[in-house]
Design a protein around this motif. Structure first.
Motif, PDB file in Angstrom:
ATOM      1  N   ASP A   1      -1.272  -8.431   4.033  1.00 39.79           N
ATOM      2  CA  ASP A   1      -0.457  -8.044   2.872  1.00 39.79           C
ATOM      3  C   ASP A   1       0.009  -6.591   2.929  1.00 39.79           C
ATOM      4  O   ASP A   1       1.160  -6.300   2.640  1.00 39.79           O
ATOM      5  CB  ASP A   1      -1.230  -8.305   1.567  1.00 39.79           C
ATOM      6  N   PHE A   2      -0.908  -5.681   3.287  1.00 42.02           N
ATOM      7  CA  PHE A   2      -0.544  -4.256   3.251  1.00 42.02           C
ATOM      8  C   PHE A   2      -0.872  -3.494   4.542  1.00 42.02           C
ATOM      9  O   PHE A   2      -0.237  -2.497   4.848  1.00 42.02           O
ATOM     10  CB  PHE A   2      -1.242  -3.567   2.066  1.00 42.02           C
TER      11      PHE A   2
ATOM     12  N   LEU B   1       4.071   2.244  -0.564  1.00 41.59           N
ATOM     13  CA  LEU B   1       2.908   1.343  -0.538  1.00 41.59           C
ATOM     14  C   LEU B   1       2.486   0.942  -1.952  1.00 41.59           C
ATOM     15  O   LEU B   1       2.251  -0.237  -2.215  1.00 41.59           O
ATOM     16  CB  LEU B   1       1.733   2.006   0.208  1.00 41.59           C
ATOM     17  N   PHE B   2       2.410   1.909  -2.873  1.00 39.69           N
ATOM     18  CA  PHE B   2       1.942   1.542  -4.220  1.00 39.69           C
ATOM     19  C   PHE B   2       2.925   0.602  -4.904  1.00 39.69           C
ATOM     20  O   PHE B   2       2.535  -0.261  -5.686  1.00 39.69           O
ATOM     21  CB  PHE B   2       1.636   2.781  -5.082  1.00 39.69           C
TER      22      PHE B   2
ATOM     23  N   GLY C   1      -5.978  -7.012   0.342  1.00 37.99           N
ATOM     24  CA  GLY C   1      -4.976  -8.017   0.042  1.00 37.99           C
ATOM     25  C   GLY C   1      -5.410  -9.178  -0.846  1.00 37.99           C
ATOM     26  O   GLY C   1      -6.451  -9.121  -1.499  1.00 37.99           O
ATOM     27  N   GLU C   2      -4.578 -10.215  -0.834  1.00 34.24           N
ATOM     28  CA  GLU C   2      -4.641 -11.298  -1.821  1.00 34.24           C
ATOM     29  C   GLU C   2      -6.022 -11.936  -1.989  1.00 34.24           C
ATOM     30  O   GLU C   2      -6.492 -12.089  -3.103  1.00 34.24           O
ATOM     31  CB  GLU C   2      -3.597 -12.378  -1.470  1.00 34.24           C
TER      32      GLU C   2
ATOM     33  N   MET D   1       1.957  -2.612   6.982  1.00 39.89           N
ATOM     34  CA  MET D   1       3.142  -1.894   6.516  1.00 39.89           C
ATOM     35  C   MET D   1       3.457  -0.765   7.512  1.00 39.89           C
ATOM     36  O   MET D   1       2.547  -0.100   8.017  1.00 39.89           O
ATOM     37  CB  MET D   1       2.856  -1.310   5.127  1.00 39.89           C
TER      38      MET D   1
ATOM     39  N   ARG E   1       4.774  -1.624  -3.251  1.00 33.57           N
ATOM     40  CA  ARG E   1       4.546  -2.930  -2.626  1.00 33.57           C
ATOM     41  C   ARG E   1       3.297  -3.585  -3.189  1.00 33.57           C
ATOM     42  O   ARG E   1       3.270  -4.796  -3.422  1.00 33.57           O
ATOM     43  CB  ARG E   1       4.435  -2.783  -1.101  1.00 33.57           C
ATOM     44  N   VAL E   2       2.265  -2.771  -3.395  1.00 34.10           N
ATOM     45  CA  VAL E   2       1.030  -3.306  -3.988  1.00 34.10           C
ATOM     46  C   VAL E   2       1.346  -3.950  -5.341  1.00 34.10           C
ATOM     47  O   VAL E   2       0.919  -5.070  -5.630  1.00 34.10           O
ATOM     48  CB  VAL E   2      -0.039  -2.195  -4.137  1.00 34.10           C
TER      49      VAL E   2
ATOM     50  N   GLY F   1      -5.833 -11.673   3.851  1.00 27.39           N
ATOM     51  CA  GLY F   1      -5.161 -10.662   3.036  1.00 27.39           C
ATOM     52  C   GLY F   1      -4.876  -9.354   3.771  1.00 27.39           C
ATOM     53  O   GLY F   1      -4.121  -8.513   3.272  1.00 27.39           O
ATOM     54  N   ALA F   2      -5.465  -9.176   4.951  1.00 31.51           N
ATOM     55  CA  ALA F   2      -5.182  -7.981   5.755  1.00 31.51           C
ATOM     56  C   ALA F   2      -3.686  -7.859   6.023  1.00 31.51           C
ATOM     57  O   ALA F   2      -3.150  -6.752   6.150  1.00 31.51           O
ATOM     58  CB  ALA F   2      -5.957  -8.032   7.067  1.00 31.51           C
TER      59      ALA F   2
ATOM     60  N   TYR G   1      -7.912   3.467   0.474  1.00 33.37           N
ATOM     61  CA  TYR G   1      -6.700   3.568  -0.350  1.00 33.37           C
ATOM     62  C   TYR G   1      -6.569   4.890  -1.100  1.00 33.37           C
ATOM     63  O   TYR G   1      -5.464   5.416  -1.261  1.00 33.37           O
ATOM     64  CB  TYR G   1      -6.662   2.396  -1.345  1.00 33.37           C
TER      65      TYR G   1
ATOM     66  N   TRP H   1       0.326 -12.677  -7.803  1.00 37.53           N
ATOM     67  CA  TRP H   1      -0.991 -13.329  -7.698  1.00 37.53           C
ATOM     68  C   TRP H   1      -1.564 -13.666  -9.071  1.00 37.53           C
ATOM     69  O   TRP H   1      -2.316 -14.616  -9.214  1.00 37.53           O
ATOM     70  CB  TRP H   1      -1.998 -12.431  -6.967  1.00 37.53           C
TER      71      TRP H   1
ATOM     72  N   THR I   1       3.860  -7.141  -4.881  1.00 40.11           N
ATOM     73  CA  THR I   1       3.212  -8.278  -4.217  1.00 40.11           C
ATOM     74  C   THR I   1       2.137  -8.878  -5.112  1.00 40.11           C
ATOM     75  O   THR I   1       2.068 -10.090  -5.316  1.00 40.11           O
ATOM     76  CB  THR I   1       2.582  -7.817  -2.886  1.00 40.11           C
TER      77      THR I   1
END
Lengths: 273, 273
Positions: free
Chosen positions: A155-156, B166-167, B127-128, A159, B169-170, A152-153, A125, B177, B173
């Protein structure tokens, strides 16, 4: 270790097995709890019982950190034990680190200098300067997260910009930072259908593939889509092997489980290589 | 700690300063090297000299891990020292962890149970299920990397799909949680112009802002764009404070440097809050 040296190990052992030392104090046989360092005692027996069937061991740092100073101590002893007794084995710190440049430098020092790991897993990241400090140690490796095996893969990592998914961009961009002798990628076995696509981007790099076994990935699918002419795969199995037995015969049971995977790998190497 | 309790600390001290304990054995005053634990000795003096000016301390794990078992031991002592002597302070493990669910559980155990940190920084790539295990500890926090202060932030964090980076969306999303009492975000001060945009997405969350000082970010810009009605900011400074002096007066010099930042913060709180 170079990729050629790693491939020599794979050929000699007819195995591309990496055993994950996800050693959990709550899951190891009770009789070990009386020893001074139960985590190390467990690892030592597992390693002695499987070292000729695996080419790599991968302690996941979380299991050791959760025990504080004692856990860190068990980790150091485990790495030293492998290095001293089975010097050809490839040792991976599954740490998923990554920080700004001067800090990643210190993580490199932690895993390649304070301890003698061959490789460390890194999260992408934070980009280039979080990855390249690891390359100052010659013969050592970064294993960068690309497409992971967990839910969770989604989730982002998928993209998409200009028809390119995030994990593809991670691979394409980072492949320029290192080379085939200091960089591998994590690609989950639960995403085996993506391996063929990833092989088009990086035909020659080694891939570390978790998720076979307990997480449900198929070894045959991984081999079919992922093998290259230098094998190019390290497939990890953790729980399925190290917790194959629960009583005093745990090491014997682990060997049986590892042998089964190794035999399947030997067949797949013959079939696809 | 709740966000309201953190805000009370901020009001009482007129400060939203987080001091980064990036303690490097090669940079601390030589006379400390004769003590049994130089890293802890340094941290203890820095903490004693600055505890009334800061609301948080943030050891970066890389500095401790690079020293192996001894470093981990210094870290545990540092956390215990703060917790025992200054129980109201917020303690952040700058660890940038993140792994599959059952493994993130163990990282949570490492930082919230084996050690008594209030928060841990986490990387979002997986991810989550790599993030939510930390929420099982009530009163503890995840500080998720969103937009980092380093050059490598440009490599992936600005990737765009459907007009969303991306940031962003991070942030969008992951905000689902957790909540405003267990989740913060890392936003680098070198990206202060982005803070106003981020505040539109998450008006109420706390942000941890590194990069002021040595990395070049401006505190005024950060405050102008990032403050919310509960302050909502923890601004970190590491090297600029802890290495302000190099000789036996290092703690006094650190206090002077921290006081200067605190006074600027007091003014900004008055001006913008």
């Amino acid at each position: 270790m170079t990729s050629a040296e790693l491939f020599n190990q794979i050929k000699a052992k007819k195995s591309f097995l990496c055993i994950g030392l996800d050693t959990d104090i709550q899951k190891i046989p009770r009789q070990l709890l009386d020893t001074t360092d139960p985590i190390f005692a467990f690892n030592k027996e597992i390693i002695d019982a499987t070292h000729d069937l695996a080419v790599a061991y991968k302690p996941n740092l979380a299991f050791y950190e959760s025990l504080g100073v004692n856990g860190w101590n068990s980790l150091e002893k485990t790495v030293n034990y492998i290095r001293y007794n089975y010097p050809d084995l490839f040792i991976i710190a599954d740490a998923k680190r990554g920080d700004i440049g001067n800090t990643s430098n210190l993580y490199a020092r932690a895993f390649f200098d304070a301890m003698d790991f061959d490789a460390v897993t890194v999260a992408p990241y934070m980009g280039e300067d979080s990855v390249t400090p690891f390359f100052t140690y010659v013969g050592k490796w970064v294993i960068l997260l690309a497409l992971t095996s967990n839910k969770g893969a989604d989730d982002f990592q998928y993209m998409t910009e200009n028809n390119e998914k995030l994990f593809e961009r991670v691979i394409k961009t980072s492949a320029k930072w290192g080379n085939e002798d200091n960089m591998m990628y994590v690609v989950g076995a639960t995403r085996a259908e993506m391996l063929a696509d990833i092989r088009k981007i990086i035909p020659n790099h080694f891939l570390l593939v978790p998720g076979v076994g307990a997480q449900g990935g198929s070894l045959e699918e991984v081999a079919k889509n992922g093998l290259n002419k230098q094998c190019g795969l390290l497939v990890n199995s953790s729980r399925q092997i190290i917790y194959a037995g629960k009583d005093e015969k745990f090491a014997e049971k682990a060997r049986e489980a590892a042998l089964e995977v190794r035999d399947e790998m030997a067949g797949l190497l013959e079939k696809y290589l």
